[in-house]
Design a protein around this motif. Structure first.
Motif, PDB file in Angstrom:
ATOM      1  N   PHE A  13      -1.257  -2.597  -7.201  1.00 58.02           N
ATOM      2  CA  PHE A  13      -2.624  -2.155  -7.434  1.00 58.02           C
ATOM      3  C   PHE A  13      -3.260  -2.999  -8.527  1.00 58.02           C
ATOM      4  N   LEU A  14      -4.581  -3.184  -8.412  1.00 57.25           N
ATOM      5  CA  LEU A  14      -5.307  -4.040  -9.350  1.00 57.25           C
ATOM      6  C   LEU A  14      -6.605  -3.393  -9.784  1.00 57.25           C
ATOM      7  N   ALA A  45      -4.610   3.701  -2.451  1.00 57.62           N
ATOM      8  CA  ALA A  45      -3.920   3.139  -1.278  1.00 57.62           C
ATOM      9  C   ALA A  45      -4.569   3.625   0.018  1.00 57.62           C
ATOM     10  N   GLU A  46      -4.859   4.909   0.086  1.00 54.47           N
ATOM     11  CA  GLU A  46      -5.462   5.477   1.293  1.00 54.47           C
ATOM     12  C   GLU A  46      -6.859   4.918   1.527  1.00 54.47           C
ATOM     13  N   ALA A  81     -11.340   1.148  -3.650  1.00 55.98           N
ATOM     14  CA  ALA A  81     -11.470   2.604  -3.533  1.00 55.98           C
ATOM     15  C   ALA A  81     -12.577   3.125  -4.433  1.00 55.98           C
ATOM     16  N   CYS A  82     -12.825   2.426  -5.512  1.00 59.64           N
ATOM     17  CA  CYS A  82     -13.782   2.881  -6.510  1.00 59.64           C
ATOM     18  C   CYS A  82     -14.356   1.662  -7.209  1.00 59.64           C
ATOM     19  N   ASN A 132       0.799  -1.220   0.000  1.00 59.49           N
ATOM     20  CA  ASN A 132       0.000   0.000   0.000  1.00 59.49           C
ATOM     21  C   ASN A 132       0.833   1.271   0.000  1.00 59.49           C
ATOM     22  N   ASP A 133       2.108   1.188  -0.361  1.00 55.22           N
ATOM     23  CA  ASP A 133       2.905   2.397  -0.463  1.00 55.22           C
ATOM     24  C   ASP A 133       2.419   3.235  -1.632  1.00 55.22           C
ATOM     25  N   PRO A 134       2.453   4.550  -1.509  1.00 59.78           N
ATOM     26  CA  PRO A 134       2.083   5.382  -2.650  1.00 59.78           C
ATOM     27  C   PRO A 134       3.046   5.143  -3.808  1.00 59.78           C
ATOM     28  N   PRO A 135       2.617   5.404  -5.037  1.00 56.72           N
ATOM     29  CA  PRO A 135       3.475   5.179  -6.198  1.00 56.72           C
ATOM     30  C   PRO A 135       4.639   6.144  -6.249  1.00 56.72           C
ATOM     31  N   ASP A 136       5.664   5.749  -7.018  1.00 58.07           N
ATOM     32  CA  ASP A 136       6.770   6.674  -7.195  1.00 58.07           C
ATOM     33  C   ASP A 136       6.358   7.754  -8.205  1.00 58.07           C
TER      34      ASP A 136
END
Length: 121
Positions: A20-21, A117-118, A47-48, A8-12
């Protein structure tokens, strides 16, 4: 630098990301699609969820070729939430064998994937 194997780390900042999927399922009514979508969002399993207008599915079932109208539900989630999302879909779905297909997100907007992620943590 963030651990690229972390779920769940934010992307670079370059947009490259693992973890993520998109997960797709189908059902035979808009009402059922909305219920599946709402349950996944309320449980933070995704998330959506986007519900697509009816599609025609053609498939073989019980040795016969069938065609039916279905609604697709596409979930955006963290890979770490996949097992729980799949279990939820299997439990909440009324099909004997629901379609549950996961596709990795290999690139995406950094802000959007941070939001995913959040919302799924």
């Amino acid at each position: 630098m963030a651990d690229p194997t972390a779920q769940n780390d934010p992307p670079d900042p370059t947009g490259r990301q693992s973890g993520f999927l998109t997960v797709m399922t189908t059902t035979d009514s808009e009402t059922k699609a909305r219920k599946l979508a709402r349950g996944a969002i309320e449980g933070r399993l995704a998330a959506c969820a986007q519900i697509s207008a009816p599609v025609t599915s053609v498939f073989r079932w019980d040795d016969a070729v069938e065609a039916s109208q279905e609604w697709q539900v596409l979930f955006k989630t963290a890979e770490a939430r996949y097992e729980e999302l799949a279990a939820y879909l299997l439990d909440a779905h009324d099909y004997d064998t629901p379609e549950i297909i996961a596709t990795p997100i290999t690139r995406g907007g950094a802000g959007y994937l941070s939001w995913v992620a959040e919302e799924t943590s």
